[in-house]
Motif scaffolding. Structure first.
Motif, short mmCIF file in Angstrom:
data_model
loop_
_atom_site.label_atom_id
_atom_site.label_comp_id
_atom_site.label_asym_id
_atom_site.label_seq_id
_atom_site.Cartn_x
_atom_site.Cartn_y
_atom_site.Cartn_z
N ARG A 35 1.56 -1.10 0.11
CA ARG A 35 -0.05 0.15 0.20
C ARG A 35 0.51 1.36 0.19
O ARG A 35 2.05 1.13 0.90
CB ARG A 35 -0.91 0.37 1.13
N ALA B 71 -2.97 3.44 -7.94
CA ALA B 71 -4.87 2.58 -8.26
C ALA B 71 -4.80 2.11 -9.13
O ALA B 71 -5.29 0.53 -9.33
CB ALA B 71 -5.52 3.09 -7.72
N TYR C 133 -2.31 -1.51 -6.84
CA TYR C 133 -2.65 -0.92 -5.41
C TYR C 133 -3.27 -0.48 -4.63
O TYR C 133 -3.69 0.62 -5.53
CB TYR C 133 -0.85 -0.60 -5.27
N GLU C 134 -3.73 -0.85 -3.02
CA GLU C 134 -4.24 0.20 -2.05
C GLU C 134 -3.00 2.00 -2.40
O GLU C 134 -2.17 2.17 -2.10
CB GLU C 134 -4.33 -0.30 -1.07
N ASP D 195 -3.11 5.68 -0.29
CA ASP D 195 -4.08 7.10 0.58
C ASP D 195 -3.72 7.98 0.09
O ASP D 195 -2.60 8.20 -0.36
CB ASP D 195 -3.93 6.60 2.16
N SER E 146 -12.78 6.21 -7.01
CA SER E 146 -12.24 4.57 -6.66
C SER E 146 -11.80 3.55 -5.78
O SER E 146 -11.44 4.16 -4.69
CB SER E 146 -9.99 4.87 -7.49
N ASP E 147 -12.23 2.30 -6.06
CA ASP E 147 -11.96 1.58 -4.27
C ASP E 147 -10.13 1.30 -4.17
O ASP E 147 -10.74 0.76 -3.28
CB ASP E 147 -12.64 -0.19 -4.65
N LYS E 148 -9.42 2.20 -4.79
CA LYS E 148 -8.35 1.86 -4.41
C LYS E 148 -7.63 2.80 -3.68
O LYS E 148 -6.18 2.25 -3.34
CB LYS E 148 -7.49 0.49 -5.61
N ASN F 176 -7.93 5.48 -1.26
CA ASN F 176 -8.63 5.94 -0.12
C ASN F 176 -8.07 7.39 0.73
O ASN F 176 -7.02 7.89 0.68
CB ASN F 176 -8.29 5.21 0.90
N TYR G 104 2.56 1.31 5.32
CA TYR G 104 2.69 1.15 3.98
C TYR G 104 4.22 0.45 3.09
O TYR G 104 5.30 0.56 3.97
CB TYR G 104 2.48 3.01 3.46
#
Lengths: 661, 130, 261
Positions: free
Chosen positions: A142, A160, A164-165, A167, A206-208, A210, A324
């Motif tokens: 992440r 994303a 990959y996630e 933030d 995007s769901d990846k 945040n 991360y």
């Protein structure tokens, strides 16, 4: 005993022009351990590397010295070469006879003498080298992006997109950054919002990705692949889950004194506000400094009018902890304060404005709904003077020594747009140089001059004085060699830009270095432009240096590519040149832990066997995955227990001895 | 440039302490100069002319006597070149010569009145005479 | 608080008001000004050339005198302040000038810029404090609209003078507020009045000062204040016609407000 081969590179004429390479090779042939020496025009080329590989095999070499350029340039290259021929990569030493020798000497005899000495030092060290093996660590898949402007958004979207996630931590209530404040963008003149807001929406959808808006990074620990970050979420006093974004609260709020940051203070906002209509998230925030309820306990009009019951005056600051694998700094910029430049009259004249203020005055969503009106009296300005380089290229201490890079183009843009929209307006631009290196940039500037009739004056303004509602602009016209006096209605200052001040704190937390102007430093200005020297930390946008939107987006994607490359690995190979404590010498004094900038040293109780005596001692233990090999502990250790693998005290003393011999 | 003029240029650089190479030719000194219209050579030209060694032209220039020593060009120069120091140095090159005083004591009574402060007369003597 | 005080030539002759009201006001504010002995004219202009030594010596003598009495040196005339402050900076930072000046003067001990040079206004701001002045005012100058005229010498070069923001100073405006009047800010408050060129060509001072006065008048100032005798002379000479403000030394207004005029 080692069997050492010495390979002297000519680097074309870079080295051979000032250093007698044959003589260097022959002079070290009799050094201890040396069994083979040679020289070659380009040692880093395939031919040179092949020569090294063959020599290792033919002569049974256990280590090699390459006399060439800086190890920053090609140490990795020659380590790979040695490894391909079966050597441990840490059995390679570089004698830098280019940067430290040929480039700084003019006299060939002196240059040669120094090159021989440097080669001998490298040989002396290599005689004590031991094969080293790097450890491995895991990677948290992440990424964290600090800053939610166009740089941070683009980096996050690309990461994303690779699955990959990621933030985004943004300190203001919305993502969008400076670009959201702009009206049109050069050189195409498309509207900033039209190209930015879809990206903001993509990031939010995007769901990846945040988003942590109205949040700040509080602390960072750990190392590449394994960072631990504390994020401070400031209280919005509005429940984001419940809020529908209707905006009724912002209309009802009776506190109207706070300058609207988004409009550069050209108008005021309420204590509860949404920075701009397209803000993401579309959730208001209450400014505790302005809110009557929070200050006096009375009011609460917003709460009474909120049908969603989203107002929550009890919200508290919240700290969350996340892990991360990689961190991207995208902290952006701001225009400098103009307090040192009041010869242009900014402090006392409403009609002397900055270019960013003009962006808001030109913007349809701005305080004048996009109609260009003077802030003082709301009249149309008929004569406008632009002053470039206000605080840029200034070594006097008042401004910034660098070129802010974007001002020439946005000033041409402003001048052109005003002439296009208000053809009766005279527009003058005072410039020192017009710098337009970029695709279609010079053509754009010339269009402002040739098609739109903008009056470019080579020279600088020395004084702006207000008289009877007009601004008397006094400047020099160097081409006609005269002092010009213009009665302007509006003066626009192209203020220099500087890194956002939050970058200093961020840099400290990330142990990323910053330069004298507070720009984050890249690992290599040409070859590693989006990486910080700290492993796992990457740079995106203006936090690294002044740049426009196309360059920012390019760099943002480049940083994302580097992050993706890192996160795609399951294991990371560390640097084996790390500190190591000799448990028999360590007295557990903690001094090494105090100086370690990476927090890599812990203390353990361990049973040791000291000359037959068994006892439990408190001794230093280095986390090899965290240690960056800086060596601060080794010079601090009072008992000589700390040593750096690959750079042991013995090795360094051997080098010094060789130099002094 | 004659040998003599080259020496003069070196002298001007030395006693002014100005590094003309720092100038980025922005013209802010001349944009700010309140006495611009009283000069035939302007502050930015002093910088480039000293660099080129054209001291004699500057020594004959009326600019030397109309510079107000107001330090505006010094204060506002973004590169700390400080042209007024060059004007001062060239002025000294003139008045340090034998009999080259720009203001003579005998001419003073005609230029003053009863209200004029001593400060004005002392300043003018320091600027215009040796 | 006691200061060594350097009045300068003009304050003993044409600018007696500047000096007199300063002394009266200081007394009223509990500040003692002790005139240094045997002071000499500062030369009125700072000798910018690096090889000018003799022209800096009288300033060094005054500075050394204050050093020997262990006090800060207080100045009032803008020109004296400018010269003495800058020479002091040379003595502090320029090895060559320090060495040569000391070789000339052969003082009891080497002078190396030890004295702190304080302008009267800085004393009001930093030692007395404008709040205390406001409290000490007996006749607030209510309704008076006063334009501060700084000129060049107090402000520039800012790096050495360390007086105030050279482009947006506030000390005189704060002073004006403290004595109960309303400050009028004019863009030419830090532009030259023409200075000594009045002896070379009166028209230069006419144009420069005319602009300063015109701007103050247009903005409705009834008074312009200054700390410089030459500025006062040039401005006054060009403050004619209807609506032209009067030009005063700031100390006169201070004395008036403190009720000691």
């Amino acid at each position: 005993m080692q069997r050492i081969g010495v390979f002297v590179c000519w680097c074309g004429s870079n080295i051979a022009g000032t250093v007698d390479v044959e003589k260097v090779a022959s002079s070290v042939a009799g050094e201890p351990g040396v069994v083979f020496t040679t020289n070659y025009q380009y040692m880093c080329s395939e031919g040179g590397q092949g020569m090294i590989r063959r020599a290792i095999k033919e002569h049974g070499l256990t280590g090699i010295v390459v006399c060439s350029c800086s190890p920053r340039m090609h140490e990795a290259t020659f380590r790979k070469t040695a490894q391909a021929a079966g050597l441990n990569p840490y059995m390679v030493e570089i004698a830098n006879i280019r940067e430290q020798c040929s480039w700084i000497h003019k006299d060939k005899d002196e240059g040669t003498e120094k090159a021989v000495i440097l080669a001998k030092a490298a040989i002396a060290k290599l005689n004590l080298n031991k094969p080293l093996t790097a450890g491995e660590s895991n990677v948290t898949k992440r990424a964290l992006v600090i800053g939610g402007g166009i740089a941070g958004i683009q980096t996050a979207l690309d990461i994303a997109d690779a699955g990959y996630e990621v933030d985004i931590v943004e300190k203001s209530p919305t993502i969008g950054g400076r670009m959201a404040q702009l009206d049109k963008t050069f050189p195409t003149l498309d509207c900033a919002a039209c190209i930015l807001t879809p990206k903001m929406v993509d990031a939010a959808a995007s769901d990846k990705i945040n988003l942590y808006t109205y949040s700040e990074v509080e602390a960072v620990s750990g190392f590449v692949g394994n960072f631990k970050v504390k994020i401070k979420k400031k209280p919005r006093y509005v429940n984001s889950e419940l809020c529908s974004g209707c905006g009724v609260c912002t209309e009802k709020c009776p506190s109207r004194k706070a300058p609207n940051e988004f409009n550069m203070g050209l108008n005021n906002r309420g204590a509860i506000y949404i920075p701009f209509a397209q803000a993401i998230p579309n959730v208001p925030v209450i400014d505790p400094e302005q809110c009557i309820k929070l200050k006096t306990g009375k009011c609460g009009l917003c709460e009474k009018n909120c049908t969603a019951k989203a107002i929550d005056f009890t919200q508290k600051e919240e700290i969350i902890e996340r892990e991360y694998g990689a961190i991207v700094a995208a902290t952006g910029y701001r225009p400098i304060s103009l307090e040192n430049f009041d010869e242009f009259g900014y402090a006392h004249n409403k009609d002397v404005i900055t270019s960013l203020e003009l962006e808001r005055l030109m913007n349809a969503a701005g305080p004048t709904k996009g109609v260009l009106l003077r802030p003082s009296d709301g009249e149309h300005p008929h004569e406008i003077v632009f002053i470039q380089c206000v605080g840029s290229r200034d070594t006097s201490g008042c401004g910034k020594p660098y070129c802010s890079k974007i001002c020439c183009m946005y000033t041409a843009k402003h001048a052109m747009m005003i002439r296009d929209k208000y053809p009766d307006t005279k527009v003058h631009v005072f410039y020192i140089d017009v710098r337009t290196p970029g695709k279609n940039f010079d053509e754009f500037y010339r269009r402002a001059v040739e098609e739109y009739g903008v009056d470019y004056i080579k020279g600088m303004v020395g004084k702006v004085a207000e008289k009877d509602g007009k601004l008397l602009v006094q400047g020099s016209d160097l081409i006609s060699n005269e002092q010009v006096h213009i009665e302007a209605d509006l003066v626009v200052l192209a203020a220099a830009i500087e890194p956002d001040p939050s970058v200093r704190n961020i840099a400290t937390m990330l142990t990323a270095s910053i330069d004298t102007n507070n720009f984050l430093t890249e690992a290599h200005p040409k070859l590693r432009p989006v990486e910080s020297p700290t492993a796992g930390v990457f740079l995106s946008g203006v936090c690294q240096g002044p740049k426009d939107i196309p360059e920012t987006v390019a760099q943002a994607s480049a940083a994302a590519a580097k992050v993706i490359g890192l996160l795609s690995k399951d294991k990371l190979t560390g640097n084996p040149c790390v500190a190591h404590s000799d448990e028999l010498l360590c007295n557990g004094c903690s001094q090494c832990a105090c100086v370690c900038p990476y927090g890599a040293i812990d203390y353990i109780d361990k049973e040791v066997n000291d000359h037959g005596k068994r006892e439990v001692r408190r001794i230093a233990s280095v986390n090899e995955a965290v240690c960056q090999g800086c060596g601060a502990c080794t010079v601090t250790c009072p008992s000589g227990a700390m040593d750096l693998k690959g750079f042991t005290t013995r090795q360094i003393m051997a080098e010094v001895d060789a130099i002094c011999r | 440039m004659t040998v003599n003029e080259k020496e003069l240029a070196e002298r001007v650089i030395e006693i002014s302490g100005v590094n003309t190479r720092k100038c980025m030719k922005c013209g802010k000194c001349s944009g700010t100069c309140p006495s611009y219209d009283e000069m035939e050579y302007h502050p930015h030209q002093f910088v480039s002319m000293v660099e080129k060694g054209q001291i004699k032209k500057l020594m004959e220039s009326k600019s030397l006597w109309t510079c107000l020593s107001c330090f505006a060009c010094i204060e506002r120069c973004p590169r700390s070149v400080e042209p007024a120091k060059l004007i001062e140095a060239v002025r000294l090159c003139v008045i340090r010569q034998q009999g080259a005083n720009h203001m003579k004591a005998c001419s003073v009574p005609d230029s003053i009145d009863e209200n004029m402060p001593q400060q004005a007369i002392v300043s003018a003597f320091r600027k215009y005479s040796k | 608080m006691t200061y060594s005080y350097y009045p300068g030539c003009t304050l003993k002759t044409k600018a007696k008001d500047l000096d007199r009201y300063a002394r009266l006001s200081a007394e009223a504010l509990g500040v003692t000004l002790e005139e240094i002995e045997d002071w000499q004219c500062c030369g009125a202009v700072y000798p910018m050339a690096l090889d000018e030594i003799a022209t800096k010596l009288s300033a060094v003598r005054a500075l050394d005198s204050a050093k020997r009495s262990g006090r800060d040196l207080l100045t009032l005339c803008s020109a004296c302040h400018h010269v003495i402050k800058r020479v002091n900076n040379d003595m502090l930072t320029n090895d060559d000038i320090r060495l040569k000046a000391n070789n000339y003067l052969k003082l009891d001990s080497v002078y190396a810029g030890e004295t702190k040079v304080v302008h009267y206004l800085e004393m009001l701001r930093d030692t007395v404090g404008f709040d205390k002045i406001r409290a000490a005012v007996k006749n607030p100058l209510k309704g008076r609209r006063i334009a501060a005229y700084y000129g060049c010498l107090l402000l520039r070069p800012a790096g050495v003078m360390q007086f105030d923001n050279p482009e947006n100073p506030t000390i005189l405006e704060d002073f004006i507020k403290a004595i109960g009047a309303e400050p009028v800010i004019t863009p030419y408050r830090n532009e030259c009045c023409g200075g000594y060129t009045v002896l070379e060509d009166k028209k230069i001072a006419e144009r420069r000062s005319g602009m300063v006065i015109g701007s103050a008048a247009a903005k409705g100032a009834d008074t312009v204040i200054t700390a410089c005798p030459l500025c006062l002379y040039n401005l006054e000479a060009n403050a004619h016609g209807e609506g032209a403000p009067v030009v005063k030394y700031f100390t006169e207004l201070l004395a008036e407000a403190l009720g000691v005029k």
